[in-house]
Design a protein around this motif. Structure first.
Motif, PDB file in Angstrom:
ATOM      1  N   GLY A  68      71.754  61.956 -36.531  1.00 50.40           N
ATOM      2  CA  GLY A  68      70.651  62.547 -35.772  1.00 50.40           C
ATOM      3  C   GLY A  68      69.837  61.456 -35.118  1.00 50.40           C
ATOM      4  O   GLY A  68      69.672  60.371 -35.684  1.00 50.40           O
ATOM      5  N   GLN A  69      69.335  61.741 -33.918  1.00 45.51           N
ATOM      6  CA  GLN A  69      68.568  60.717 -33.225  1.00 45.51           C
ATOM      7  C   GLN A  69      67.323  60.338 -34.018  1.00 45.51           C
ATOM      8  O   GLN A  69      66.885  61.055 -34.921  1.00 45.51           O
ATOM      9  CB  GLN A  69      68.177  61.194 -31.829  1.00 45.51           C
ATOM     10  N   SER A 122      64.580  62.579 -36.087  1.00 49.15           N
ATOM     11  CA  SER A 122      65.093  63.930 -36.323  1.00 49.15           C
ATOM     12  C   SER A 122      64.959  64.378 -37.774  1.00 49.15           C
ATOM     13  O   SER A 122      65.234  65.532 -38.088  1.00 49.15           O
ATOM     14  CB  SER A 122      66.561  64.024 -35.883  1.00 49.15           C
ATOM     15  N   GLY A 173      68.237  69.392 -32.712  1.00 49.17           N
ATOM     16  CA  GLY A 173      66.823  69.632 -32.437  1.00 49.17           C
ATOM     17  C   GLY A 173      66.350  70.920 -33.081  1.00 49.17           C
ATOM     18  O   GLY A 173      67.126  71.885 -33.239  1.00 49.17           O
ATOM     19  N   THR A 207      60.053  67.954 -26.248  1.00 47.78           N
ATOM     20  CA  THR A 207      60.382  67.035 -27.340  1.00 47.78           C
ATOM     21  C   THR A 207      61.865  67.018 -27.685  1.00 47.78           C
ATOM     22  O   THR A 207      62.310  66.161 -28.448  1.00 47.78           O
ATOM     23  CB  THR A 207      59.616  67.436 -28.616  1.00 47.78           C
ATOM     24  N   VAL A 225      62.746  67.227 -31.514  1.00 54.22           N
ATOM     25  CA  VAL A 225      62.718  66.086 -32.433  1.00 54.22           C
ATOM     26  C   VAL A 225      61.477  66.178 -33.323  1.00 54.22           C
ATOM     27  O   VAL A 225      60.351  66.212 -32.832  1.00 54.22           O
ATOM     28  CB  VAL A 225      62.718  64.754 -31.660  1.00 54.22           C
ATOM     29  N   THR A 226      61.696  66.201 -34.619  1.00 52.79           N
ATOM     30  CA  THR A 226      60.621  66.446 -35.583  1.00 52.79           C
ATOM     31  C   THR A 226      59.470  65.458 -35.434  1.00 52.79           C
ATOM     32  O   THR A 226      58.299  65.849 -35.385  1.00 52.79           O
ATOM     33  CB  THR A 226      61.175  66.374 -37.021  1.00 52.79           C
ATOM     34  N   ARG A 227      59.793  64.180 -35.367  1.00 55.01           N
ATOM     35  CA  ARG A 227      58.745  63.158 -35.317  1.00 55.01           C
ATOM     36  C   ARG A 227      57.875  63.315 -34.080  1.00 55.01           C
ATOM     37  O   ARG A 227      56.647  63.177 -34.146  1.00 55.01           O
ATOM     38  CB  ARG A 227      59.365  61.762 -35.339  1.00 55.01           C
ATOM     39  N   THR A 228      58.490  63.631 -32.942  1.00 58.93           N
ATOM     40  CA  THR A 228      57.731  63.788 -31.707  1.00 58.93           C
ATOM     41  C   THR A 228      56.830  65.008 -31.780  1.00 58.93           C
ATOM     42  O   THR A 228      55.679  64.983 -31.326  1.00 58.93           O
ATOM     43  CB  THR A 228      58.686  63.919 -30.501  1.00 58.93           C
TER      44      THR A 228
END
Length: 334
Positions: free
Chosen positions: A50-51, A54, A206, A247, A250-253
């Motif tokens: 995952g990027q 993620s 995502g 986003t 993406v979790t962090r974003t």
């Protein structure tokens, strides 16, 4: 909101577990596999792809805590290596690190000292692992080893050492690997490589619209702002979808942009976009400034094109030779 975005390993255990509200199906699947495994023979090994941002590291630590807290798994020891392991440059260093963790946290007294002493005496890598394996067998324990940024680590090993990793994972019931990587590494794609098709690959895609709502609601609990998020979900649901598109899920974003949602509760999607761009401008300006000038030019060309850009189109707008554009794109992708 007090949360650790870039280093989930630094979160308190209770906080990480409480905030873990997405990727539950993946967590449940892996934990079920671990719980139903007899550990008499080598088990299935995993790699999470995952990027960045993620949720790979968060998932790794949630799995680690899940094993720790399950009394039925008391004979399984979860060992998580940090994302950066600069001290591990060859395979014998990995066994040294594992011995250190077992010694420090799991009561394997004297193991680390015996390993380091024998390394000083030029003991071979396989002898090192055999010492660890025999100690695990004596204690009737097995290890689930979590390695983040696995691709970076495996690059440091020689081809012979990578083959040795495969041999151990295929033959030893004492160690099971759950790795993570932001990209699918060549070693598991190239049929000529030792780790080709060796892992069960789990891709962290995502987040969906529903998952984003769940995540925002959990984040809002920390600031007693649940009513604000519920209001957005009820009256402006399109803002959630726009957030997903902006986003890429993406979790962090999403966590980074959560504050915009709270401070702009009565706003619009356009306002969200403007505030988002304002929030990330300093970060991406520095990233752009750090790039070589030709890479800056290519990024500028791609950014100004609505659809995907071909090499031919980039050559036309930048006047950089085609072969150089292709090489620069490969570099930028990495």
């Amino acid at each position: 909101m007090k949360t650790t975005i870039y280093n989930p390993a630094n979160k308190r255990k209770e906080q990480l577990i409480n905030e873990f509200v997405v990727r539950n199906s993946i967590y449940d699947s892996i934990i079920k596999d671990i719980k139903t495994s007899e550990n008499k023979f080598p088990e299935q090994h995993y790699i999470l792809i995952g990027q960045r941002g993620s949720g790979k590291t968060t998932l790794i630590h949630r799995l680690k805590y899940g094993i720790e807290d399950d009394k039925s798994l008391k004979n399984i020891l979860p060992l998580a290596l940090g994302e950066e392991q600069y001290g591990i440059i060859e395979l014998i260093n990995l066994w040294e690190k594992i011995a250190e963790i077992l010694d420090d946290y799991f009561g394997f007294k004297g193991l680390y000292k015996s390993i380091t002493t024998m390394i000083d005496e030029s003991i071979s890598e396989d002898q090192c692992f055999n010492i660890i394996e025999k100690r695990l067998q004596k204690e009737k324990k097995s290890v689930v080893l979590f390695i983040d940024n696995f691709g970076d680590l495996i690059k440091k090993f020689s081809d012979l050492e990578v083959k040795r990793v495969r041999e151990i994972l295929m033959t030893s019931a004492s160690i099971r690997l759950i790795a993570a990587s932001p990209i699918i590494i060549d070693d598991i794609l190239d049929y000529q490589k030792p780790l080709f098709e060796f892992f069960k690959i789990i891709t962290l895609k995502g987040l969906t619209n529903k998952e984003i709502k769940t995540l925002l609601l959990r984040l809002s609990e920390a600031e007693d702002s649940v009513y604000k998020i519920k209001n957005i979900i009820k009256n402006n649901p399109e803002r959630i979808e726009i957030l997903r598109l902006l986003t890429g899920g993406v979790t962090r974003t999403i966590v980074s942009l959560y504050k915009i949602f709270i401070d702009n509760v009565n706003g619009t999607s356009i306002k969200d976009l403007q505030l988002t761009l304002d929030a990330v401008t300093p970060l991406y300006k520095h990233k752009m400034d750090d790039l070589p000038k030709n890479q800056q030019k290519i990024i500028d060309s791609v950014a100004r094109t609505w659809d995907a850009s071909s090499v031919k189109e980039i050559v036309s707008t930048t006047r950089i030779e085609s072969k150089n554009v292709s090489a620069l794109l490969r570099s930028l992708e990495k």
